[in-house]
Design a protein around this motif. Structure first.
Motif, mmCIF file in Angstrom:
data_model
loop_
_atom_site.group_PDB
_atom_site.id
_atom_site.type_symbol
_atom_site.label_atom_id
_atom_site.label_comp_id
_atom_site.label_asym_id
_atom_site.label_seq_id
_atom_site.Cartn_x
_atom_site.Cartn_y
_atom_site.Cartn_z
ATOM 1 N N GLU A 182 -1.411 12.657 -12.298
ATOM 2 C CA GLU A 182 -1.299 11.289 -11.759
ATOM 3 C C GLU A 182 -1.410 11.489 -10.430
ATOM 4 O O GLU A 182 -1.044 12.260 -9.594
ATOM 5 C CB GLU A 182 0.472 11.005 -12.048
ATOM 6 C CG GLU A 182 0.668 9.443 -11.268
ATOM 7 C CD GLU A 182 2.309 9.267 -11.407
ATOM 8 O OE1 GLU A 182 2.716 8.293 -10.616
ATOM 9 O OE2 GLU A 182 2.827 10.280 -12.018
ATOM 10 N N VAL A 183 -2.375 10.439 -9.849
ATOM 11 C CA VAL A 183 -2.944 10.475 -8.658
ATOM 12 C C VAL A 183 -2.732 9.297 -7.922
ATOM 13 O O VAL A 183 -2.632 8.231 -8.299
ATOM 14 C CB VAL A 183 -4.534 10.449 -8.792
ATOM 15 C CG1 VAL A 183 -5.254 10.793 -7.266
ATOM 16 C CG2 VAL A 183 -4.765 11.770 -9.410
ATOM 17 N N ILE A 184 -2.178 9.607 -6.552
ATOM 18 C CA ILE A 184 -2.306 8.537 -5.492
ATOM 19 C C ILE A 184 -3.101 8.584 -4.493
ATOM 20 O O ILE A 184 -3.366 9.817 -4.128
ATOM 21 C CB ILE A 184 -0.565 8.532 -4.875
ATOM 22 C CG1 ILE A 184 0.279 8.199 -5.683
ATOM 23 C CG2 ILE A 184 -0.727 7.336 -3.793
ATOM 24 C CD1 ILE A 184 1.773 8.506 -5.511
ATOM 25 N N VAL A 185 -3.935 7.514 -4.102
ATOM 26 C CA VAL A 185 -4.909 7.822 -2.944
ATOM 27 C C VAL A 185 -4.589 6.943 -1.916
ATOM 28 O O VAL A 185 -3.611 5.906 -1.954
ATOM 29 C CB VAL A 185 -6.116 7.391 -3.525
ATOM 30 C CG1 VAL A 185 -6.715 8.002 -4.627
ATOM 31 C CG2 VAL A 185 -6.328 5.874 -4.051
ATOM 32 N N THR A 186 -4.989 7.405 -0.693
ATOM 33 C CA THR A 186 -4.638 6.766 0.618
ATOM 34 C C THR A 186 -6.165 6.145 1.069
ATOM 35 O O THR A 186 -7.087 6.706 0.910
ATOM 36 C CB THR A 186 -4.105 7.443 1.807
ATOM 37 O OG1 THR A 186 -5.159 8.188 2.408
ATOM 38 C CG2 THR A 186 -2.984 8.324 1.180
ATOM 39 N N GLY A 187 -6.114 5.159 1.966
ATOM 40 C CA GLY A 187 -7.315 4.349 2.246
ATOM 41 C C GLY A 187 -7.213 3.397 3.349
ATOM 42 O O GLY A 187 -5.753 3.096 3.630
ATOM 43 N N ARG A 188 -8.199 2.914 4.110
ATOM 44 C CA ARG A 188 -7.860 1.898 5.025
ATOM 45 C C ARG A 188 -8.320 0.514 4.488
ATOM 46 O O ARG A 188 -8.092 -0.360 5.080
ATOM 47 C CB ARG A 188 -8.615 2.611 6.335
ATOM 48 C CG ARG A 188 -8.078 3.615 7.163
ATOM 49 C CD ARG A 188 -9.023 3.959 8.108
ATOM 50 N NE ARG A 188 -10.271 4.325 7.815
ATOM 51 C CZ ARG A 188 -11.272 4.773 8.611
ATOM 52 N NH1 ARG A 188 -11.012 4.468 9.974
ATOM 53 N NH2 ARG A 188 -12.404 5.031 8.322
ATOM 54 N N SER A 189 -9.520 0.582 3.533
ATOM 55 C CA SER A 189 -10.070 -0.520 3.245
ATOM 56 C C SER A 189 -9.112 -1.321 2.093
ATOM 57 O O SER A 189 -9.082 -0.644 1.048
ATOM 58 C CB SER A 189 -11.522 -0.499 2.639
ATOM 59 O OG SER A 189 -12.039 -1.472 1.935
ATOM 60 N N ILE B 299 -1.890 3.747 -1.534
ATOM 61 C CA ILE B 299 -1.292 3.555 -0.172
ATOM 62 C C ILE B 299 -2.003 3.317 1.137
ATOM 63 O O ILE B 299 -3.008 4.018 1.290
ATOM 64 C CB ILE B 299 -0.410 4.964 0.307
ATOM 65 C CG1 ILE B 299 0.564 5.512 -0.802
ATOM 66 C CG2 ILE B 299 0.267 4.570 1.788
ATOM 67 C CD1 ILE B 299 1.322 6.812 -0.456
ATOM 68 N N ALA B 300 -1.817 2.111 1.724
ATOM 69 C CA ALA B 300 -2.729 1.886 2.684
ATOM 70 C C ALA B 300 -2.127 2.440 4.113
ATOM 71 O O ALA B 300 -1.187 2.425 4.355
ATOM 72 C CB ALA B 300 -2.619 0.154 2.945
ATOM 73 N N GLY B 301 -3.141 3.074 4.831
ATOM 74 C CA GLY B 301 -2.671 3.698 6.034
ATOM 75 C C GLY B 301 -3.972 4.081 6.829
ATOM 76 O O GLY B 301 -4.776 4.869 6.257
ATOM 77 N N ASP B 302 -3.986 3.905 8.175
ATOM 78 C CA ASP B 302 -5.227 4.591 9.014
ATOM 79 C C ASP B 302 -4.346 5.759 9.629
ATOM 80 O O ASP B 302 -3.546 5.877 10.318
ATOM 81 C CB ASP B 302 -5.071 3.496 10.073
ATOM 82 C CG ASP B 302 -6.117 3.994 11.205
ATOM 83 O OD1 ASP B 302 -6.556 5.308 10.982
ATOM 84 O OD2 ASP B 302 -6.774 3.481 12.037
#
Length: 239
Positions: free
Chosen positions: A31-38, A53-56
């Motif tokens: 199971e995978v969670i990714v983060t990014g800014r866009s 998850i949104a986050g700079d």
């Protein structure tokens, strides 16, 4: 490490190497969670079935968002992949903020995430931290001094925490990509490894529990460096 059923967090997982790592981990049953800014790219990953998850990560608020986003979840794999370049010029003080942004994203954030997510990783029967550095962590190129410094710093940190965690359930892996075909390298010419192939070597390294994953041409650089670090530096400084 058996990947099926494990929960993985991949920073910078909406594009490039990170996106391919996320896809291949999920293909192996994680199971995978990714983060990014866009927002657009995060939505694309969410539509494909990934947690997002949104986050700079150059900001403390962004790091907090990631930590809070996995709070209470059985995190077993942390992949610190998010990274940016820098427009730093030695004779231009106006580029110092670009340098600081690179340092915060590439070095400060992985250190913060390793530290703050370690209790969750320790709570699992087995866990893995993967810090993605670069072949440039071995020997720098003059045209990317700040980027190289962040990756060399992360390499040193990774080696140190690997020793500190050697008797624990948390394995620490360093992944060292070569020049990879991503948005960051779009303006560069010459041979580039595909993001898919680079990710495949990293995921294979997670499975087998390697200490280091030297992807593509980094294998050759490591061999040269083992024979003569000075030669490796002379080759790479003008790369």
């Amino acid at each position: 490490m058996e990947l099926r059923g494990k929960l993985a967090l991949v920073t910078g997982g909406t594009d490039g190497i990170g996106r391919e790592i996320a896809r291949q981990l999920r293909g192996a049953g994680a199971e995978v969670i990714v983060t990014g800014r866009s927002a657009e790219k995060l939505q694309a990953m969410a539509s494909a079935g990934f947690g997002t998850i949104a986050g700079d990560l150059s900001t403390s608020t962004g790091v907090d968002a990631v930590v809070n986003g996995v709070a209470g979840k059985p995190l077993a794999i942390l992949v610190n992949n998010a990274g940016v370049g820098s427009e730093y010029e030695l004779d231009d003080a106006a580029t110092l903020e670009s340098a600081a942004h690179c340092i915060r994203t590439n070095l400060d954030a992985p250190v913060a995430l390793c530290t703050r997510l370690l209790p969750a990783l320790r709570a699992q029967p087995e866990a893995t931290i993967v810090n993605v550095t670069s072949g440039l962590a071995i020997a720098p190129r003059a045209g990317g001094s700040i980027y190289c410094a962040t990756k060399a710093g992360l390499r040193s940190y990774t080696q140190a925490i690997r020793y500190l965690l050697k008797d624990s359930n948390v394995r620490v892996i360093e992944a060292l990509p070569p020049v990879v075909e991503t948005n960051m390298t779009a303006g560069r010419t010459g041979s580039k490894m595909s993001a898919h192939d680079c990710a495949a070597e990293i995921v294979a390294g997670i499975r087998s529990g390697k200490r280091e994953v030297n992807a593509g041409m980094v294998k050759l650089l490591q061999m040269v460096n083992s024979i003569s670090p000075a030669l490796a530096r002379r080759i790479m400084i003008k790369f």
